[in-house]
Motif scaffolding. Structure first.
Motif, short mmCIF file in Angstrom:
data_model
loop_
_atom_site.label_atom_id
_atom_site.label_comp_id
_atom_site.label_asym_id
_atom_site.label_seq_id
_atom_site.Cartn_x
_atom_site.Cartn_y
_atom_site.Cartn_z
N ILE A 166 35.67 -47.41 83.48
CA ILE A 166 35.08 -46.29 83.24
C ILE A 166 35.17 -45.18 84.18
O ILE A 166 35.14 -43.69 84.21
CB ILE A 166 33.55 -46.16 82.79
N VAL A 167 35.42 -45.51 85.52
CA VAL A 167 35.55 -44.44 86.60
C VAL A 167 36.94 -43.74 86.32
O VAL A 167 36.90 -42.39 86.73
CB VAL A 167 35.51 -45.40 87.87
N ALA A 168 37.82 -44.39 85.55
CA ALA A 168 38.96 -43.61 85.56
C ALA A 168 39.10 -42.75 84.34
O ALA A 168 39.62 -41.51 84.75
CB ALA A 168 40.36 -44.64 85.11
N PHE A 169 38.14 -42.96 83.45
CA PHE A 169 38.05 -41.78 82.48
C PHE A 169 36.98 -40.98 82.85
O PHE A 169 37.23 -39.69 82.52
CB PHE A 169 37.27 -42.54 81.24
N ILE A 170 36.04 -41.16 83.94
CA ILE A 170 35.28 -40.08 84.44
C ILE A 170 36.26 -39.03 85.15
O ILE A 170 36.31 -37.71 85.15
CB ILE A 170 34.47 -40.51 85.65
N PHE A 171 37.22 -39.79 85.99
CA PHE A 171 38.51 -38.95 86.66
C PHE A 171 39.19 -37.92 85.61
O PHE A 171 39.26 -36.77 85.92
CB PHE A 171 39.35 -39.78 87.16
N ILE A 172 39.60 -38.46 84.65
CA ILE A 172 40.51 -37.49 83.62
C ILE A 172 39.64 -36.72 82.93
O ILE A 172 40.04 -35.75 82.51
CB ILE A 172 41.30 -38.46 82.79
#
Length: 524
Positions: free
Chosen positions: A315-321
């Motif tokens: 989920i952190v990757a999706f927060i980033f994008i």
């Protein structure tokens, strides 16, 4: 000769104000959180040696469990473990990487001006009758980039209230309550979620080494909390704070109020917001294709469910994008970001502000690791759980005491990560042993950690808020500001706690995606 009159702040001093002064005094006696963690780490090492000498132990209540004994670090083996584990303790501390990655994306959205424009659009375009709720709501959702809420929204809200003929301090209070007292609530998963989840996972592993708490652990409860905080903040502002403040006298200001101008969104900023919105929508649709259909590539490859899927674990990757792509689109349209260098600079700037956090994490990671190595966490948890069982305090009411304790500790230790890193290794295992899931314990902690932010001078932005308030009331003091914010703190504590008990125990609703209420989960 005219006698000097006591200030309003002095006149309002009473037992509660003296109590808060005492809290401030005690808080000032505490060392910096970084120093505090270093001292705690040393205390754990020394304490393990003393406890090991006296044979401190506890009976493991789990099936097949033996005796849990203290492992001393105050010997040759302990020193070897400390020296060899110093770096890996730091680099392996889960909250470090997750927060830094998420903030890379937030940095792009902030540097491009997207976050500021969004807040201004939300507040300034609200109908006059809806301004208060828009201000509190904007404050709550701004905590995905907390600095922006304090630096942009709080001063802006004071200006908007003044322009509408309302008391500017009421606008400041409304925004401050949303940004700070509603700190954990949000519609989106933000940077604080992986931060707390990482600490919770470490603490839960003291009981169950395989237990994992994801950033989405409290998402459902925090979404509902957003609307509750907005409603309660609006009620307190319009029914309690604003009537108490009375009609504003411009002569109380320390600045020339005519010089204050509220900058409306320009045509290019509006175009940028539309472009960013379209980018966000397209990105959301693409992401939905990977998780909604049964054949979604980001579902759990073994079970086909969302639970335990790469989507939730990443989920952190999706927060980033989610922040980076719309932020970049906005920056390109508004010509704030013209090349890859601007994007790199934005991410670099966001990292440059994290220096203090990185140093804090280094010492916090050592404390958490040492605490786990010594078995202190497990022993304290077993003895604490046994005590709660002996006095019959194992029902949901235990959470009321836990929330109140967190709210009190927050008066003197304002950092959410610092407070949770200290308390989680004790209370997560303890409450797990009497049957509650780490995700629910974390949700309760977030209530206590949020509601008293606005009445403690220990909160890092309290001085900034006081400086903004002094623009409109030149003789304002700490006591006056605290007295203004106290009704919010009380209302939020009562209302949010009631929501917690109703949501979790009365309605038996999960606090997050596929999160259990009890441990071990009776319905896996």
């Amino acid at each position: 000769m005219k006698q000097p009159q006591p200030s309003a702040d002095t006149g309002k001093r009473g037992a509660f104000t003296r109590f808060l002064d005492t809290v401030e005094w005690l808080g000032n006696l505490l060392p910096h959180p970084i120093t505090l963690f270093a001292l705690f780490a040393i205390a754990v090492v020394v304490g393990s040696g003393i406890a090991g000498y006296f044979g401190l132990s506890a009976q493991d209540p789990r099936p097949g469990g033996g005796v849990i004994e203290v492992v001393s670090l105050l010997n040759a083996e302990g020193l070897q473990r400390i020296v060899t584990g110093l770096v890996t303790n730091f680099t392996g501390f889960t909250p470090l990487g997750t927060v830094l990655v998420a903030l890379l994306g937030v940095g792009i959205a902030e540097r491009s001006g997207l976050l500021s424009a969004l807040m201004r659009a939300l507040v300034m375009n609200a109908h006059p009758r809806m301004v208060t709720v828009a201000v509190v709501f904007a404050g709550v959702i701004s905590n995905t980039a907390a600095e922006l809420g304090y630096v942009v929204l709080v001063p802006l809200s004071a200006m908007i209230f003044h322009s509408l003929g309302r008391h500017p301090l009421a606008g400041l209070a409304a925004a401050f309550s949303g940004v700070s007292a509603g700190y954990s609530a949000n519609l989106l998963i933000g940077t604080v979620d992986p931060l707390l989840a990482g600490i919770t996972t470490k603490a839960a592993n003291l009981i169950d080494p395989t237990y994992y708490v994801g950033p989405e652990a409290n998402w459902y409860f925090m979404i509902v909390s957003t609307f509750l905080i907005a409603a309660m903040g609006t009620f307190v502002t319009e029914k309690i704070v604003e009537p108490k403040l009375g009609k504003y006298d411009p002569d109380e200001a320390s600045i020339n109020l005519s010089d204050q101008k509220i900058e409306k969104l320009t045509a290019i900023e509006k175009k940028g917001l539309i472009g960013a919105g379209i980018a966000f929508l397209i990105m959301g649709l693409i992401l939905a294709l990977t998780i909604v259909p049964e054949w979604g590539v980001l579902r759990n490859p073994e079970t086909g469910d969302v639970a335990g899927s790469p989507f939730l674990k990443g989920i952190v990757a999706f927060i980033f994008i989610t922040f980076a792509i719309p932020g970049y689109v906005y920056g390109r349209i508004t010509k704030v970001m013209r090349s890859d260098r601007d994007v790199i600079d934005a991410m670099s700037d966001s990292m440059s502000t994290m220096g203090m956090y990185i140093v804090l994490v280094f010492f916090a990671a050592q404390f958490v690791a040492f605490f786990g190595w010594t078995n202190f966490g497990s022993i304290f948890a077993v003895k604490g759980a046994t005590f709660l069982q002996e006095i019959g305090l194992t029902g949901p009411s235990v959470f009321l005491l836990f929330i109140l304790m967190c709210a009190f500790v927050n008066l003197m230790l304002g950092s959410a990560s610092a407070q949770w890193a200290i308390t989680a290794p004790i209370f997560i295992p303890m409450l797990m042993l009497i049957g509650y899931a780490p995700e629910v314990i974390q949700a309760a902690y977030r209530i206590g950690d949020s509601v008293t932010n606005i009445i403690t001078p220990m909160m890092s932005y309290f001085g900034l808020i006081l400086a903004v308030a002094a623009r409109y009331k030149k003789d304002i003091g700490i006591g006056t500001l605290i007295a203004t914010m106290l009704p919010y703190s009380i209302m939020f504590l009562i209302g949010w706690t009631i929501l917690f008990f109703v949501w979790v125990f009365a309605l038996d609703m999960p606090v997050g995606i596929n999160t259990p209420t009890y441990y071990p989960n009776p319905n896996p």
